[in-house]
Enzyme design. Structure first.
Site, PDB file in Angstrom:
ATOM      1  N   GLU A   1      28.964  29.786  35.527  1.00  0.00           N
ATOM      2  CA  GLU A   1      29.804  30.266  36.635  1.00  0.00           C
ATOM      3  C   GLU A   1      29.028  30.475  37.938  1.00  0.00           C
ATOM      4  OE1 GLU A   1      32.713  29.887  36.375  1.00  0.00           O
ATOM      5  OE2 GLU A   1      33.506  30.474  34.418  1.00  0.00           O
TER       6      GLU A   1
ATOM      7  N   HIS B   1      30.571  39.556  36.308  1.00  0.00           N
ATOM      8  CA  HIS B   1      31.744  38.875  35.750  1.00  0.00           C
ATOM      9  C   HIS B   1      31.821  39.209  34.264  1.00  0.00           C
ATOM     10  CE1 HIS B   1      34.499  35.922  34.294  1.00  0.00           C
ATOM     11  NE2 HIS B   1      33.566  35.215  33.695  1.00  0.00           N
TER      12      HIS B   1
ATOM     13  N   HIS C   1      34.490  39.562  30.520  1.00  0.00           N
ATOM     14  CA  HIS C   1      35.725  39.253  29.802  1.00  0.00           C
ATOM     15  C   HIS C   1      36.250  40.550  29.175  1.00  0.00           C
ATOM     16  CE1 HIS C   1      34.584  34.698  29.245  1.00  0.00           C
ATOM     17  NE2 HIS C   1      34.568  35.082  30.508  1.00  0.00           N
TER      18      HIS C   1
ATOM     19  N   TYR D   1      46.370  55.705  42.337  1.00  0.00           N
ATOM     20  CA  TYR D   1      45.673  55.598  43.632  1.00  0.00           C
ATOM     21  C   TYR D   1      44.303  54.941  43.518  1.00  0.00           C
ATOM     22  CZ  TYR D   1      42.365  59.419  42.783  1.00  0.00           C
ATOM     23  OH  TYR D   1      41.351  60.177  42.297  1.00  0.00           O
TER      24      TYR D   1
ATOM     25  N   HIS E   1      41.261  34.284  31.724  1.00  0.00           N
ATOM     26  CA  HIS E   1      39.804  34.200  31.672  1.00  0.00           C
ATOM     27  C   HIS E   1      39.126  35.580  31.654  1.00  0.00           C
ATOM     28  CE1 HIS E   1      35.958  32.155  33.450  1.00  0.00           C
ATOM     29  NE2 HIS E   1      35.662  33.208  32.718  1.00  0.00           N
TER      30      HIS E   1
ATOM     31  N   TYR F   1      35.109  58.777  53.438  1.00  0.00           N
ATOM     32  CA  TYR F   1      34.118  59.451  52.616  1.00  0.00           C
ATOM     33  C   TYR F   1      33.037  58.503  52.103  1.00  0.00           C
ATOM     34  CZ  TYR F   1      37.476  63.221  52.721  1.00  0.00           C
ATOM     35  OH  TYR F   1      38.335  64.201  53.137  1.00  0.00           O
TER      36      TYR F   1
HETATM   37 ZN   LIG Z   1      33.830  33.912  32.113  1.00  0.00          ZN
END
Ligand SMILES: [Zn+2]
Length: 217
Positions: A78, A97, A99, A118, A160, A213
């Site tokens: 990736e 990244h 899963h 929120y 994904h 903040y």
């Molecule tokens: Zn992935």
């Protein structure tokens, strides 16, 4: 931070991602921006190597210009969305990244996370978008991810997983953990139908408070 320290920090963040329960096995990947007078790029976890046995030399240095590898290991498949995030988001210093189970469950339903709580604003806006599906590792997936991350610090990837980004590895991990927490709550709520959502005006107040903040981690 020296290159060695940053390589160690990338490995530590990848292990932390699994220890926190927001990723399993060799899925997912982590990177950090790495810039010197001679090098403009990022350091990323390699493909297919268990995080427990990963050593600093296994981390791959990639340039933002060409995406070429300078180490023995192959980068995470990736690397394209990591590169494009650093290329288009100068304020971002790290990408996580995963899963994660609940975030990915929602992503498999093609669902964005709306403002039911929120804390959705922690990702930078009134929702956490879900990028359309594209094959893993492709430029199409990177393009979808960049669009879904516009003005945000996180997005889901349909069928994904998810991406969390931040100024530091700690910030990127923290937003990924929060997204997974929100995803679990939203998924539970969906079992009783669509939950009530906060009005845009309320989300604006929260976003402004987060800005006032300081950057939430
Ligand atoms: Zn992935």
């Amino acid at each position: 931070m020296t290159e060695l320290r940053l390589r160690e920090a990338v490995i530590a963040a990848a292990r932390e991602m699994n220890a926190l329960g927001i990723n399993r096995g060799t899925s997912g990947n982590v990177s950090a921006r790495f810039t010197t007078p001679e090098f403009d790029g990022y350091l990323i976890t390699p493909t297919g190597l268990p995080y427990a046995q990963m050593l600093p030399d296994d981390i791959v240095a990639m340039t933002i210009a060409g995406g070429d590898s300078h180490a023995g290991r192959l980068p995470s498949s990736e690397w394209r969305f990591h590169r494009d995030i650093y290329r288009t988001r100068p304020e971002i210093g790290a990408v996580v990244h995963t899963h994660a189970r609940y975030a990915t469950t929602l992503a498999c339903m093609n669902r964005a996370i709306p403002p039911f709580h929120y804390m959705v604003a922690i990702a930078g806006g009134r929702d956490i978008r879900c990028a359309p599906y594209a094959t893993f590792g492709t430029q199409a997936l990177a393009d979808h991810a960049i669009a879904a991350l516009a003005d945000r610090r996180a997005c889901l990837l349909a069928h994904h997983g998810m991406i969390g980004i931040g100024a530091t590895l700690e910030a990127a991990l923290a937003v990924a953990l929060e997204v997974e927490t929100l995803a679990e709550m939203y998924w539970r709520l969906l079992r009783d139908g669509e939950p009530a959502l906060l009005a845009d005006a309320e989300m604006e107040i929260t976003l402004e408070k987060f800005r006032t903040y300081g950057q939430p981690r």
